[in-house]
Scaffold this motif. Structure first.
Motif, short mmCIF file in Angstrom:
data_model
loop_
_atom_site.label_atom_id
_atom_site.label_comp_id
_atom_site.label_asym_id
_atom_site.label_seq_id
_atom_site.Cartn_x
_atom_site.Cartn_y
_atom_site.Cartn_z
N PHE A 227 0.82 -1.21 0.00
CA PHE A 227 0.00 0.00 0.00
C PHE A 227 0.86 1.26 0.00
O PHE A 227 0.49 2.27 -0.61
CB PHE A 227 -0.95 -0.01 1.20
N ARG A 228 1.99 1.22 0.68
CA ARG A 228 2.87 2.37 0.68
C ARG A 228 3.40 2.63 -0.74
O ARG A 228 3.43 3.77 -1.22
CB ARG A 228 4.04 2.16 1.63
N ALA A 229 3.80 1.55 -1.42
CA ALA A 229 4.32 1.68 -2.79
C ALA A 229 3.26 2.23 -3.73
O ALA A 229 3.54 3.10 -4.58
CB ALA A 229 4.83 0.34 -3.29
N VAL A 230 2.03 1.75 -3.60
CA VAL A 230 0.94 2.23 -4.45
C VAL A 230 0.66 3.71 -4.19
O VAL A 230 0.49 4.51 -5.11
CB VAL A 230 -0.34 1.40 -4.23
N ALA A 231 0.63 4.10 -2.91
CA ALA A 231 0.37 5.49 -2.56
C ALA A 231 1.46 6.41 -3.08
O ALA A 231 1.18 7.49 -3.61
CB ALA A 231 0.24 5.63 -1.05
N GLU A 232 2.71 5.98 -2.98
CA GLU A 232 3.83 6.80 -3.43
C GLU A 232 3.87 6.92 -4.95
O GLU A 232 4.38 7.89 -5.49
CB GLU A 232 5.15 6.23 -2.90
N SER A 233 3.30 5.93 -5.65
CA SER A 233 3.26 5.99 -7.11
C SER A 233 2.25 7.01 -7.62
O SER A 233 2.32 7.46 -8.77
CB SER A 233 2.91 4.61 -7.69
N GLY A 234 1.27 7.34 -6.76
CA GLY A 234 0.23 8.29 -7.15
C GLY A 234 -0.86 7.69 -8.01
O GLY A 234 -1.79 8.39 -8.42
N GLN A 235 -0.77 6.40 -8.31
CA GLN A 235 -1.75 5.76 -9.18
C GLN A 235 -2.96 5.28 -8.37
O GLN A 235 -2.82 4.88 -7.21
CB GLN A 235 -1.12 4.58 -9.91
N ALA A 236 -4.12 5.33 -9.02
CA ALA A 236 -5.33 4.82 -8.38
C ALA A 236 -5.33 3.30 -8.43
O ALA A 236 -4.74 2.69 -9.32
CB ALA A 236 -6.56 5.38 -9.08
N GLY A 237 -5.99 2.70 -7.47
CA GLY A 237 -6.08 1.24 -7.41
C GLY A 237 -7.30 0.72 -8.13
O GLY A 237 -7.74 1.28 -9.13
N ARG A 238 -7.87 -0.33 -7.61
CA ARG A 238 -8.98 -0.99 -8.28
C ARG A 238 -10.24 -0.13 -8.22
O ARG A 238 -10.40 0.75 -7.36
CB ARG A 238 -9.24 -2.35 -7.65
N ILE A 239 -11.16 -0.42 -9.12
CA ILE A 239 -12.45 0.26 -9.15
C ILE A 239 -13.40 -0.46 -8.19
O ILE A 239 -13.46 -1.70 -8.17
CB ILE A 239 -13.03 0.28 -10.57
N SER A 240 -14.13 0.30 -7.42
CA SER A 240 -15.08 -0.29 -6.47
C SER A 240 -16.44 0.39 -6.61
O SER A 240 -16.56 1.48 -7.19
CB SER A 240 -14.58 -0.16 -5.03
N LEU A 241 -17.46 -0.26 -6.08
CA LEU A 241 -18.83 0.26 -6.11
C LEU A 241 -19.11 1.00 -4.82
O LEU A 241 -18.82 0.51 -3.73
CB LEU A 241 -19.82 -0.90 -6.27
N LYS A 242 -19.69 2.18 -4.95
CA LYS A 242 -20.11 2.93 -3.77
C LYS A 242 -21.48 2.44 -3.34
O LYS A 242 -22.41 2.37 -4.14
CB LYS A 242 -20.15 4.43 -4.07
N SER A 243 -21.60 2.10 -2.07
CA SER A 243 -22.86 1.56 -1.55
C SER A 243 -23.77 2.68 -1.10
O SER A 243 -23.33 3.76 -0.70
CB SER A 243 -22.57 0.63 -0.36
N ASN A 244 -25.07 2.42 -1.16
CA ASN A 244 -26.05 3.37 -0.60
C ASN A 244 -26.02 3.37 0.92
O ASN A 244 -26.39 4.34 1.55
CB ASN A 244 -27.46 3.01 -1.07
N ASP A 245 -25.60 2.25 1.50
CA ASP A 245 -25.56 2.11 2.95
C ASP A 245 -24.25 2.65 3.50
O ASP A 245 -23.21 2.58 2.83
CB ASP A 245 -25.71 0.64 3.36
N PRO A 246 -24.27 3.19 4.73
CA PRO A 246 -23.02 3.64 5.34
C PRO A 246 -22.04 2.47 5.42
O PRO A 246 -22.39 1.38 5.85
CB PRO A 246 -23.46 4.10 6.74
N SER A 247 -20.83 2.70 4.95
CA SER A 247 -19.85 1.62 4.94
C SER A 247 -19.16 1.51 6.29
O SER A 247 -19.13 2.46 7.08
CB SER A 247 -18.81 1.87 3.85
#
Length: 526
Positions: A227-247
């Motif tokens: 996760f540190r490497a991904v964050a430092e790369s500045g790239q977005a990760g996988r696509i996810s669905l936003k739920s209507n319910d509080p997550s």
């Protein structure tokens, strides 16, 4: 005078419509049953081929979710339905059900426990999507192993709604070394590494927790580095669905943070409330993704509130390293099959042989990203109530042959037909014998199928809600998820016959007198 004229005109129209409806009803009562082959025969390999060579062309850029090629795909589907005169179940010329997606990026986060600061990627990780928010609490609830099973629950007697819960990895064992939850020595979903993450997250969510802090030392360091490497790369990760319910916010933590929250976490398994000042500030960095399902609708003549869904996913892998992943079989074949099936039903309706039940033609987005479009339909925004949905016939790859399979090439794998409704399975068999004579292969319907295909296509989001399903599938091949999955490799005679099988099955489900009986309803989804 104008008002009087309007009232008179409306009255005459009602009388005319009433008379017309009565005449139509009498004509229908006297009309012999329609022969579905008259309409099934309109499904042809030539038309399927013509559409697929367009839909799976380089012009559509692999139809990746949220990208320009996917927009071309949804507009193409809309145009086809408008040409056929099949309306949308939404309004006017709106054939798009918006699906709220986001590309996940690690949020900015600051955490303090009793005034002491802890660092993201060093002491904690936020897994999954998160919203911008501040959480400030003076106590947490320790839930031991965080298990909520039928015969063992750490949540029993605890009120965790809207609270932070703290759990640790592992699972209690009996004196003989077997696991308490199963009585066996085999690893369970509560103790199986990555599997335990989702199981304990879901247990916290199902009990209404605001957030779960989870101590898993074996996985933390590995995840932290990634996760540190991904964050430092500045790239977005996988696509996810936003739920209507509080997550439920899900955080993996290291031992230092866990002990700051509860010093005896390693030695104490008993759930309890703990006084512990916790302040967490989160600023989401995720990027919004615009995507949509495509929907079209033929209203039933006698039971319009009962809905049969015919589904396929419209997306594919996009462009990688300059190569277009055309997705002709996956799932261009299912997509054009639905268009031909829709046209056959529309022709029948125009001839006065419309289906008794309504039919929703559902093209879903984001299947390749995790069944996202169908999950939005089932979990967030069903256009029609799920309780009124009689079945889902899902088509995902029906244009090729499986090289590993021996025997007649005129086959199709059926998955799920007997999982929830014996009637649907028997109806499917009878329809095939009567109309298409395809070998129905149930290899991948086995509960012990290591591929777990039953859980890997869009029908599953209906099945988990106890809606009977059939998944039509030709199996994988060397071109699966490769840029070589092109329309010239489709076996169009097979695609024609398989599409007709789905049409005839849909015809019987839509026109039978009684709704399918669900005699194998599941009490808990896997």
């Amino acid at each position: 005078m104008k008002t009087t004229f309007k009232i008179l005109a409306a009255t005459l129209l009602l009388v005319s419509c009433g008379s017309s409806n009565q005449n139509t009803k009498k004509q229908a009562e006297n009309k012999p049953p329609a022969d579905p082959t008259e309409y099934g025969n309109t499904i042809t390999s030539d038309e399927l081929k013509e559409m697929l060579y367009t839909y799976a062309s380089d012009e559509f850029e692999g139809r990746e979710t949220g990208e320009p090629g996917q927009k071309k795909a949804v507009n193409y589907l809309k145009e086809q339905y408008m040409k056929m005169g099949i309306p949308s179940p939404l309004s006017g010329d709106d054939y798009f059900q918006e699906v709220p997606l986001q590309k996940q990026k690690s949020p900015e986060a600051m955490l303090k426990v009793k005034g002491t600061s802890f660092e993201q990627f060093t002491d904690f990780l936020i897994l999954g999507s998160s919203e911008t928010e501040t959480i400030d609490m003076s106590n947490i609830v320790y839930v031991g192993y965080g298990i909520d099973a039928e015969n063992y629950s750490n949540y029993s007697g605890l009120d965790v709604k809207g609270k932070i819960v703290l759990a640790k990895s592992g699972e209690p064992k009996n004196a003989d070394g077997t696991y308490v939850t199963t009585g066996t020595s085999e690893e369970t979903k509560w103790s199986s590494g990555r599997g335990s993450l989702s199981s304990k997250r879901d247990a916290a969510k199902d009990n209404g927790a605001k957030a779960l802090f989870y101590l898993e030392p074996a996985l933390f360091e590995r995840y932290a580095n990634y996760f540190r490497a991904v964050a430092e790369s500045g790239q977005a990760g996988r696509i996810s669905l936003k739920s209507n319910d509080p997550s439920t916010l899900f955080m993996m933590i290291n031992e230092d943070l866990a002990k700051a929250l509860f010093a005896n976490i390693n030695d104490d398994d008993q759930p309890k409330n703990i006084a512990s000042s916790v302040t967490l500030d989160i600023k989401s960095q995720s990027e919004q993704v615009e995507s949509e399902n495509v929907v079209a609708f033929i209203r039933g003549t006698e039971k319009p509130d009962e809905i049969l869904v015919i589904s396929a996913h419209l997306d594919h892998e996009g462009v990688k390293d300059g190569k277009v992943y055309n997705g002709a079989d996956d799932d261009g074949s299912g997509t054009v099959a639905i268009l031909e099936i829709a046209e056959a039903f529309k022709t029948a309706a125009d001839n006065g042989d419309g289906p008794k039940r309504s039919i929703l033609f559902l093209h879903v987005t984001g299947e390749e990203k995790g069944l996202l479009g169908s999950r939005h339909y089932s979990d967030n925004d069903p256009i029609f109530p799920l309780k009124n949905t009689v079945a889902d016939l899902n088509i995902d790859m029906i244009g090729r042959t499986d090289p590993k399979r021996t025997g007649d090439r005129n086959y199709i794998y059926l998955i799920g037909s007997d999982k929830l409704s014996t009637e649907l399975h028997n109806l499917s068999e009878e329809v095939n014998t009567k109309y298409t004579n395809i070998e129905l292969d149930y290899t991948y319907n086995d509960e012990n199928d290591p591929n777990r295909f039953y859980y890997r296509s869009d029908h599953y989001n209906f099945a988990k809600n106890n809606i009977p399903v059939i998944f039509y599938f030709n199996g994988t091949h060397d071109d699966y998820h490769q840029p070589t999955d092109t329309p010239d490799k489709i076996e169009y005679d097979l695609l024609e016959n398989r599409t007709r099988l789905v049409f005839y099955t849909a015809w019987e489900v839509a026109n039978r007198d009684a709704r399918l009986i669900v005699d194998k309803a599941e009490t808990e989804s896997e």
